[in-house]
Scaffold this active site. Sequence first.
Site, PDB file in Angstrom:
ATOM      1  N   CYS A   1      11.881   1.624  -2.400  1.00 38.95           N
ATOM      2  CA  CYS A   1      12.320   1.814  -1.018  1.00 38.95           C
ATOM      3  C   CYS A   1      11.283   1.168  -0.114  1.00 38.95           C
ATOM      4  O   CYS A   1      10.132   1.603  -0.085  1.00 38.95           O
ATOM      5  CB  CYS A   1      12.451   3.301  -0.703  1.00 38.95           C
ATOM      6  SG  CYS A   1      12.811   3.651   1.036  1.00 38.95           S
TER       7      CYS A   1
ATOM      8  N   CYS B   1      -5.250  11.344   8.343  1.00 40.89           N
ATOM      9  CA  CYS B   1      -5.266  10.154   7.488  1.00 40.89           C
ATOM     10  C   CYS B   1      -6.360   9.179   7.931  1.00 40.89           C
ATOM     11  O   CYS B   1      -6.542   8.926   9.110  1.00 40.89           O
ATOM     12  CB  CYS B   1      -3.903   9.476   7.541  1.00 40.89           C
ATOM     13  SG  CYS B   1      -3.782   8.046   6.451  1.00 40.89           S
TER      14      CYS B   1
ATOM     15  N   CYS C   1      12.246  11.397  -3.897  1.00 39.19           N
ATOM     16  CA  CYS C   1      11.500  10.238  -3.413  1.00 39.19           C
ATOM     17  C   CYS C   1      10.147  10.733  -2.898  1.00 39.19           C
ATOM     18  O   CYS C   1      10.039  11.868  -2.445  1.00 39.19           O
ATOM     19  CB  CYS C   1      12.290   9.586  -2.279  1.00 39.19           C
ATOM     20  SG  CYS C   1      11.458   8.186  -1.507  1.00 39.19           S
TER      21      CYS C   1
HETATM   22 FE1  SF4 Z   1      -1.827   7.172   7.145  1.00 36.40          FE
HETATM   23 FE2  SF4 Z   1       0.598   6.432   6.333  1.00 36.40          FE
HETATM   24 FE3  SF4 Z   1       0.170   7.122   8.910  1.00 36.40          FE
HETATM   25 FE4  SF4 Z   1      -0.824   4.846   7.982  1.00 36.40          FE
HETATM   26  S1  SF4 Z   1       1.366   5.386   8.151  1.00 36.40           S
HETATM   27  S2  SF4 Z   1      -1.929   6.369   9.206  1.00 36.40           S
HETATM   28  S3  SF4 Z   1      -1.339   5.400   5.868  1.00 36.40           S
HETATM   29  S4  SF4 Z   1       0.009   8.440   7.127  1.00 36.40           S
END
Ligand code: SF4
Length: 339
Positions: free
Chosen positions: A191, A55, A131
């Site tokens: 949510c 991510c 969800c």
């Molecule tokens: Fe990515 Fe979600 Fe983890 Fe943040 S919480 S690094 S947006 S996967």
Amino acid sequence: MATAIRNNWTRAEIEEIYNLPVLELVYKAATVHREFHDAREVQVCTLLSVKTGGCPEDCSYCPQAARYHTDVKVQKLMEVDEVLTAAQEACDNGSTRFCMGAAWREVRDNKDFDKVLDMVKGVNALGLEVCCTLGMLTDDQAKKLKDAGLYAYNHNLDTSEEHYNEIITTRTYDDRLDTLNSVREAGVSVCSGGIIGMGESHGDRVGMLHTLSTMKEHPESVPVNALVPVEGTPLEDQPKVPIWDMIRMIATARIIMPKAMVRLSAGRVRMTQEDQAFCFMAGANSIFAGDKLLTTPNPEVNEDKELFHLLGLKPRASFKDKTQPAIKFEQIPQHSHHH
Ligand code: SF4
Ligand code: SAM
Ligand code: DTB
């Protein structure tokens, strides 16, 4: 006198509740809980990471952020049939809600999103509350998810507006609120909750609860997570928060958002049976089951079965609050039975 649903809580009022002597707080929460819910019932939910790691965001708690060196292996979006097999298994184990998570900053309008829409259709057809938690959404994407049969969308505020920049810099609190708005507008159940144990103050926790409880409509679901510190993330060395802080968060959420499902989420692996019992007493009425959350460990299904037995709790039936019971998969006429 019946407890009213309020959206005009002040920060001072919430702070006063949060700081009550803990047994007084739990007693109040338990009382509100019994007014709005069957206190013997706990909803069992299952999580599945349908796209893992890599991510681009910098959420400092998260093992899936590409910039931190954690043990999480990047996995591309799963196939629809693999996901449906996992959903069926979750259903067989007594789950009534199935949440699919993707390590995305935001949804893009591409083939992967089309695939997620198919996953949503398939899971919905199994009779589960479906969800998703996929990052930021536009109004249009929220509508598409709704049309595919999405029941709820998870998008956490995580902490207070003031503390947010200490935890995440690649997006803003307002981005988060915008997505929650799109979800609400599309008619999808909201949510949203947060994490404790990230170095925030008690005031930050009150601040987050204030934002949630003063929305025009309260989220139907409020997950309360205890940080699972993961090696390689900036928060790897955060000390474990006292169980009493978890109990205060749950109880306060229960009192100020009486109708919401309050979910005892991440962090149960470091809680005893007694700790968890206190959380249920304080108004938590849902857990995630299965030996993994998204990427981190969670108690074994058998341990949770034992806990429910011990405490006399029963798993909540699906679509409880709907007038029409969901059509169960086995009830759908099949033409291929007789050869
Ligand atoms: Fe990515 Fe979600 Fe983890 Fe943040 S919480 S690094 S947006 S996967
Ligand atoms: N990428 C999407 C997003 O951020 O909205 C969806 C998946 S993200 C993993 C979902 C939520 O998991 C986060 O908002 C956070 O509250 C929670 N979470 C992630 N890592 C965690 C950790 N180590 N401990 C506790 N909760 C965590
Ligand atoms: C939520 O608030 N907690 C769940 C669910 N929403 C998606 C996720 C917890 C993730 C814990 C870290 C992990 O397993 O990767």
